[in-house]
Design a protein around this motif. Structure first.
Motif, PDB file in Angstrom:
ATOM      1  N   ALA A 125       0.802  -1.223   0.000  1.00 46.60           N
ATOM      2  CA  ALA A 125       0.000   0.000   0.000  1.00 46.60           C
ATOM      3  C   ALA A 125       0.843   1.286   0.000  1.00 46.60           C
ATOM      4  CB  ALA A 125      -0.939  -0.016   1.200  1.00 46.60           C
ATOM      5  N   ILE A 126       1.586   1.529   1.072  1.00 43.30           N
ATOM      6  CA  ILE A 126       2.206   2.852   1.272  1.00 43.30           C
ATOM      7  C   ILE A 126       3.148   3.258   0.143  1.00 43.30           C
ATOM      8  CG2 ILE A 126       3.617   4.249   2.855  1.00 43.30           C
ATOM      9  CD1 ILE A 126       2.557   2.508   5.158  1.00 43.30           C
ATOM     10  N   LYS A 127       3.885   2.296  -0.376  1.00 42.60           N
ATOM     11  CA  LYS A 127       4.824   2.624  -1.460  1.00 42.60           C
ATOM     12  C   LYS A 127       4.059   3.153  -2.685  1.00 42.60           C
ATOM     13  CE  LYS A 127       8.932   0.765  -3.627  1.00 42.60           C
ATOM     14  NZ  LYS A 127       9.190  -0.345  -4.539  1.00 42.60           N
ATOM     15  N   LYS A 143       4.038   7.207  -4.436  1.00 41.54           N
ATOM     16  CA  LYS A 143       4.169   7.502  -5.867  1.00 41.54           C
ATOM     17  C   LYS A 143       2.980   8.321  -6.351  1.00 41.54           C
ATOM     18  CE  LYS A 143       6.737   3.799  -7.963  1.00 41.54           C
ATOM     19  NZ  LYS A 143       6.367   2.417  -8.165  1.00 41.54           N
ATOM     20  N   LEU A 144       1.797   7.938  -5.931  1.00 36.57           N
ATOM     21  CA  LEU A 144       0.580   8.561  -6.445  1.00 36.57           C
ATOM     22  C   LEU A 144       0.392   9.999  -5.963  1.00 36.57           C
ATOM     23  CD1 LEU A 144      -1.727   5.443  -6.060  1.00 36.57           C
ATOM     24  CD2 LEU A 144      -1.242   6.597  -8.221  1.00 36.57           C
ATOM     25  N   GLN A 145       0.965  10.322  -4.796  1.00 37.52           N
ATOM     26  CA  GLN A 145       0.685  11.641  -4.219  1.00 37.52           C
ATOM     27  C   GLN A 145       1.257  12.798  -5.048  1.00 37.52           C
ATOM     28  OE1 GLN A 145       2.450  11.950  -0.280  1.00 37.52           O
ATOM     29  NE2 GLN A 145       4.509  11.600  -1.047  1.00 37.52           N
ATOM     30  N   LEU A 184       3.742   9.494   7.809  1.00 38.47           N
ATOM     31  CA  LEU A 184       4.623  10.634   7.558  1.00 38.47           C
ATOM     32  C   LEU A 184       6.085  10.201   7.479  1.00 38.47           C
ATOM     33  CD1 LEU A 184       2.899  13.129  10.026  1.00 38.47           C
ATOM     34  CD2 LEU A 184       2.579  13.015   7.549  1.00 38.47           C
ATOM     35  N   ALA A 185       6.475   9.297   8.377  1.00 34.22           N
ATOM     36  CA  ALA A 185       7.873   8.851   8.400  1.00 34.22           C
ATOM     37  C   ALA A 185       8.220   8.073   7.134  1.00 34.22           C
ATOM     38  CB  ALA A 185       8.129   7.989   9.632  1.00 34.22           C
ATOM     39  N   ALA A 186       7.235   7.357   6.599  1.00 37.95           N
ATOM     40  CA  ALA A 186       7.513   6.536   5.412  1.00 37.95           C
ATOM     41  C   ALA A 186       7.507   7.363   4.131  1.00 37.95           C
ATOM     42  CB  ALA A 186       6.497   5.410   5.318  1.00 37.95           C
TER      43      ALA A 186
END
Ligand code: TYM
Length: 327
Positions: A21-23, A27-29, A65-67
């Motif tokens: 998910a987070i990765k 990218k999408l943001q 936020l950290a990731a």
């Protein structure tokens, strides 16, 4: 495009959540309107401690936020702070059949573990998830493979609602990473890596170098000594190879080539090194954020909730109108 996704504030977020998910979120943001939610109302369908929940919610925000989630580009907020999620969930209950819910794999697994004590929230869980997504006219939902079925149900619910009450919701699509949509347990490659799994099955995003080294050392491998991607016959090595490739930002093919002729022992050392190196900045950033927990992190969540609330409150008016409820 409007993007929505979320993670439950339960347990420690692991590299499976990151890769699945987070990765993708990060990218999408850069090129989309992203909304990343901390889904606390989903978390309370499992056993939990009320005293620890608030802490877990803030910790999950810190992980985002950290990731690498940038609060200037994406909205980050807590689900229960936007009441429209539960309101829409109720409305969507009326267009969802019990049979559809009973067919959900996650419900079957969780309720089996609970036997007769499974609560109704566990069954209705995917309706709340559909509400999360549909409330924001979401087009894309970046998730791991285990959530695909829930997104498909969200699509069905949206279609049914639109057919019944007139076009109201966009039909969302799930977005899975090409490889790594299902990272497996380090202890048993037949099981998914999970927050609630056996000790050592998962690497947390904030594990220290020594813990990472120990977990990788004790990760199961396959019988021969060849490193290649073959999930059917070599599920353990294939899983480690995907993790390695994801953190090196290279394709599995490139990793296979790089690791040709390398022994499992050396491969594990290389994997440890890559993980330690990749996760070090997350640990560092978390330390900084921990110090600004009360002011900075809470401020981000409150800003995110305001933004989400603006979108949700206008959508719910439309839904109520379509359903013939008095506004
Ligand atoms: P949750 O909290 O269980 O997991 C968060 C995200 O991590 C992914 N994931 C994995 N990906 C790859 N390998 C794994 N081993 C692995 N384990 C978990 C999940 O697929 C998910 O993307 N119901 C959701 C939360 C939710 C949600 C939503 C998601 C609530 N509302 C709306 C998207 C949109 C859940 O329990 O995820």
């Amino acid at each position: 495009m409007r993007i929505f996704s979320g993670i439950q504030p339960t347990g420690e977020i692991h590299i499976g959540n990151y890769i699945g998910a987070i990765k993708q979120w990060i990218k999408l943001q850069n090129e989309n309107e992203c909304i990343y939610c901390i889904v606390d109302l989903h978390a309370i369908t499992s056993d939990y401690s009320p005293e620890e929940l608030k802490e877990s919610i803030i910790n999950t925000a810190i992980v985002y936020l950290a990731a690498g989630i940038d609060p200037e580009r994406a909205s980050v907020f807590v689900q229960s702070e936007v009441k429209e999620h539960t309101e829409l969930c109720w409305y969507l209950n009326t267009v969802t059949s019990i049979g559809e819910l009973e067919r959900m794999t996650q419900y079957k697994e969780k309720s089996k573990a609970k036997k007769k004590r499974a609560n109704a929230g566990l069954l209705n869980y995917p309706i709340l998830q559909a509400a999360d997504i549909l409330l924001y006219d979401t087009e894309l939902v970046p998730v791991g493979e285990d959530q695909k079925q829930h997104i498909e149900l969200s699509r069905d619910i949206a279609k049914k609602f639109n057919k019944h009450f007139g076009k109201t919701f966009k039909i969302p699509k799930a977005k899975l990473p090409e490889k790594g949509a299902r990272i497996m347990s380090l202890k048993n490659p037949k099981n998914k890596m999970s927050k609630s799994g056996k000790k050592g099955n998962a690497i947390s995003l904030f594990d220290d170098p020594k813990t990472i080294e120990e977990k990788i050392k004790s990760a199961v491998t396959d019988t021969d000594n060849k490193i290649c991607y073959d999930p059917k016959n070599k599920p353990a090595i294939s899983n480690l190879l995907v993790i390695y490739s994801e953190f090196k930002n290279q394709t599995v093919k490139e990793s296979e080539k790089e690791l040709e002729g390398v022994s499992y022992k050396i491969f594990k050392e290389k994997l440890t090194e890559v993980l330690v190196e990749s996760l070090a900045p997350f640990r560092k950033k978390r330390k900084e954020l921990e110090k600004r927990r009360e002011v900075y992190v809470e401020e981000i969540l409150s800003r995110g909730a305001k933004r989400a609330n603006a979108l949700a409150s206008s959508k719910i008016v439309e839904v109520r109108r379509k359903m013939g409820l008095i506004n």
